[in-house]
Write a protein that holds these residues in place. Structure first.
Motif, short mmCIF file in Angstrom:
data_model
loop_
_atom_site.label_atom_id
_atom_site.label_comp_id
_atom_site.label_asym_id
_atom_site.label_seq_id
_atom_site.Cartn_x
_atom_site.Cartn_y
_atom_site.Cartn_z
N MET A 5 -59.18 -117.62 -29.15
CA MET A 5 -60.32 -118.33 -29.67
C MET A 5 -61.23 -118.74 -28.52
O MET A 5 -60.79 -119.37 -27.56
CB MET A 5 -59.85 -119.57 -30.44
N THR A 6 -62.46 -118.37 -28.61
CA THR A 6 -63.44 -118.72 -27.59
C THR A 6 -63.97 -120.12 -27.87
O THR A 6 -64.34 -120.45 -28.98
CB THR A 6 -64.60 -117.71 -27.58
N ARG A 7 -63.99 -120.93 -26.84
CA ARG A 7 -64.46 -122.31 -26.94
C ARG A 7 -65.80 -122.40 -26.21
O ARG A 7 -65.92 -122.02 -25.05
CB ARG A 7 -63.44 -123.23 -26.29
N ILE A 8 -66.82 -122.87 -26.90
CA ILE A 8 -68.15 -123.03 -26.34
C ILE A 8 -68.24 -124.42 -25.71
O ILE A 8 -67.86 -125.41 -26.33
CB ILE A 8 -69.23 -122.90 -27.44
N ILE A 9 -68.75 -124.47 -24.49
CA ILE A 9 -68.94 -125.75 -23.80
C ILE A 9 -70.39 -125.84 -23.33
O ILE A 9 -71.14 -124.86 -23.38
CB ILE A 9 -67.95 -125.91 -22.63
N LEU A 10 -70.76 -127.01 -22.86
CA LEU A 10 -72.14 -127.25 -22.43
C LEU A 10 -72.60 -126.23 -21.39
O LEU A 10 -73.73 -125.74 -21.43
CB LEU A 10 -72.26 -128.67 -21.87
N GLN A 11 -71.72 -125.87 -20.48
CA GLN A 11 -72.03 -124.89 -19.44
C GLN A 11 -72.53 -123.57 -20.06
O GLN A 11 -73.40 -122.91 -19.50
CB GLN A 11 -70.78 -124.65 -18.60
N ASP A 12 -71.98 -123.19 -21.21
CA ASP A 12 -72.38 -121.94 -21.86
C ASP A 12 -73.80 -122.02 -22.40
O ASP A 12 -74.55 -121.05 -22.32
CB ASP A 12 -71.40 -121.59 -22.98
N LEU A 13 -74.18 -123.18 -22.93
CA LEU A 13 -75.55 -123.36 -23.40
C LEU A 13 -76.53 -123.27 -22.24
O LEU A 13 -77.57 -122.63 -22.35
CB LEU A 13 -75.71 -124.73 -24.08
N ARG A 14 -76.16 -123.88 -21.13
CA ARG A 14 -77.02 -123.83 -19.95
C ARG A 14 -77.12 -122.41 -19.40
O ARG A 14 -78.19 -121.96 -19.00
CB ARG A 14 -76.51 -124.78 -18.89
N ALA A 15 -75.99 -121.70 -19.37
CA ALA A 15 -75.98 -120.32 -18.86
C ALA A 15 -76.85 -119.41 -19.73
O ALA A 15 -77.47 -118.47 -19.23
CB ALA A 15 -74.55 -119.80 -18.79
N ALA A 16 -76.90 -119.70 -21.03
CA ALA A 16 -77.74 -118.93 -21.95
C ALA A 16 -79.21 -119.37 -21.86
O ALA A 16 -80.06 -118.81 -22.54
CB ALA A 16 -77.23 -119.07 -23.37
N ARG A 17 -79.46 -120.37 -21.02
CA ARG A 17 -80.80 -120.89 -20.76
C ARG A 17 -81.41 -121.55 -21.99
O ARG A 17 -82.62 -121.45 -22.24
CB ARG A 17 -81.70 -119.82 -20.17
N TYR A 18 -80.56 -122.25 -22.75
CA TYR A 18 -81.05 -122.99 -23.91
C TYR A 18 -81.43 -124.40 -23.51
O TYR A 18 -80.75 -125.03 -22.69
CB TYR A 18 -79.99 -123.03 -25.01
N CYS A 19 -82.48 -124.90 -24.09
CA CYS A 19 -82.97 -126.25 -23.85
C CYS A 19 -82.12 -127.23 -24.65
O CYS A 19 -82.02 -127.14 -25.87
CB CYS A 19 -84.42 -126.32 -24.31
N LEU A 20 -81.49 -128.15 -23.94
CA LEU A 20 -80.60 -129.11 -24.62
C LEU A 20 -81.37 -130.01 -25.57
O LEU A 20 -80.81 -130.45 -26.58
CB LEU A 20 -79.82 -129.92 -23.59
N ALA A 21 -82.64 -130.25 -25.30
CA ALA A 21 -83.45 -131.07 -26.21
C ALA A 21 -83.62 -130.38 -27.56
O ALA A 21 -83.80 -131.04 -28.58
CB ALA A 21 -84.81 -131.36 -25.59
N GLY A 22 -83.54 -129.06 -27.59
CA GLY A 22 -83.63 -128.32 -28.84
C GLY A 22 -82.27 -128.07 -29.47
O GLY A 22 -82.15 -127.96 -30.69
N VAL A 23 -81.24 -128.00 -28.65
CA VAL A 23 -79.90 -127.71 -29.16
C VAL A 23 -79.32 -128.90 -29.91
O VAL A 23 -78.67 -128.73 -30.95
CB VAL A 23 -78.96 -127.27 -28.01
N ARG A 24 -79.57 -130.09 -29.41
CA ARG A 24 -79.00 -131.28 -30.06
C ARG A 24 -79.45 -131.40 -31.52
O ARG A 24 -78.62 -131.57 -32.42
CB ARG A 24 -79.35 -132.52 -29.27
N PRO A 25 -80.75 -131.27 -31.83
CA PRO A 25 -81.16 -131.30 -33.24
C PRO A 25 -80.58 -130.13 -34.05
O PRO A 25 -80.28 -130.28 -35.24
CB PRO A 25 -82.69 -131.21 -33.19
N TRP A 26 -80.42 -128.97 -33.40
CA TRP A 26 -79.81 -127.82 -34.08
C TRP A 26 -78.40 -128.18 -34.52
O TRP A 26 -78.00 -127.88 -35.64
CB TRP A 26 -79.81 -126.61 -33.13
N PHE A 27 -77.64 -128.82 -33.63
CA PHE A 27 -76.28 -129.26 -33.97
C PHE A 27 -76.33 -130.18 -35.18
O PHE A 27 -75.52 -130.05 -36.10
CB PHE A 27 -75.63 -129.97 -32.78
N GLN A 28 -77.24 -131.14 -35.17
CA GLN A 28 -77.34 -132.10 -36.27
C GLN A 28 -77.70 -131.40 -37.57
O GLN A 28 -77.13 -131.71 -38.63
CB GLN A 28 -78.37 -133.18 -35.93
N ARG A 29 -78.64 -130.45 -37.53
CA ARG A 29 -79.04 -129.72 -38.74
C ARG A 29 -77.86 -128.98 -39.37
O ARG A 29 -77.80 -128.81 -40.58
CB ARG A 29 -80.14 -128.70 -38.42
N HIS A 30 -76.94 -128.52 -38.52
CA HIS A 30 -75.80 -127.75 -39.02
C HIS A 30 -74.55 -128.60 -39.23
O HIS A 30 -73.48 -128.07 -39.54
CB HIS A 30 -75.52 -126.58 -38.07
#
Length: 78
Positions: free
Chosen positions: A1-26
């Motif tokens: 099982m692959t576990r996603i961590i904050l480092q993976d979001l950063r490596a994918a060059r995602y903006c954390l300001a946009g990811v946090r609301p995405w998490f909440q929406r889902h």
């Protein structure tokens, strides 16, 4: 099982300001993610194509870590 961590979001060059609301929406708990990560299977349930680069980054990170733990990595073989 692959576990996603904050480092993976950063490596994918995602903006954390946009990811946090995405998490909440889902319905994902942001603080729990920061503390423990999240299983890639849970992210797949969203059917959102934006998760694929993050999962690829996590798989690469885990594969690299596994290669460094293997006996061959330490005894000069391979």
């Amino acid at each position: 099982m692959t576990r996603i961590i904050l480092q993976d979001l950063r490596a994918a060059r995602y903006c954390l300001a946009g990811v946090r609301p995405w998490f909440q929406r889902h319905g994902f708990d942001w603080q729990d993610f920061l503390d423990h990560g999240i299983a890639s299977e849970r992210l797949h349930t969203t059917r959102d194509a934006l998760i694929e680069p993050v999962i690829r980054e996590a798989e690469t990170r885990e594969a690299t870590a596994a290669a460094h733990r293997s006996p061959e990595a330490f005894d000069g073989r391979k």
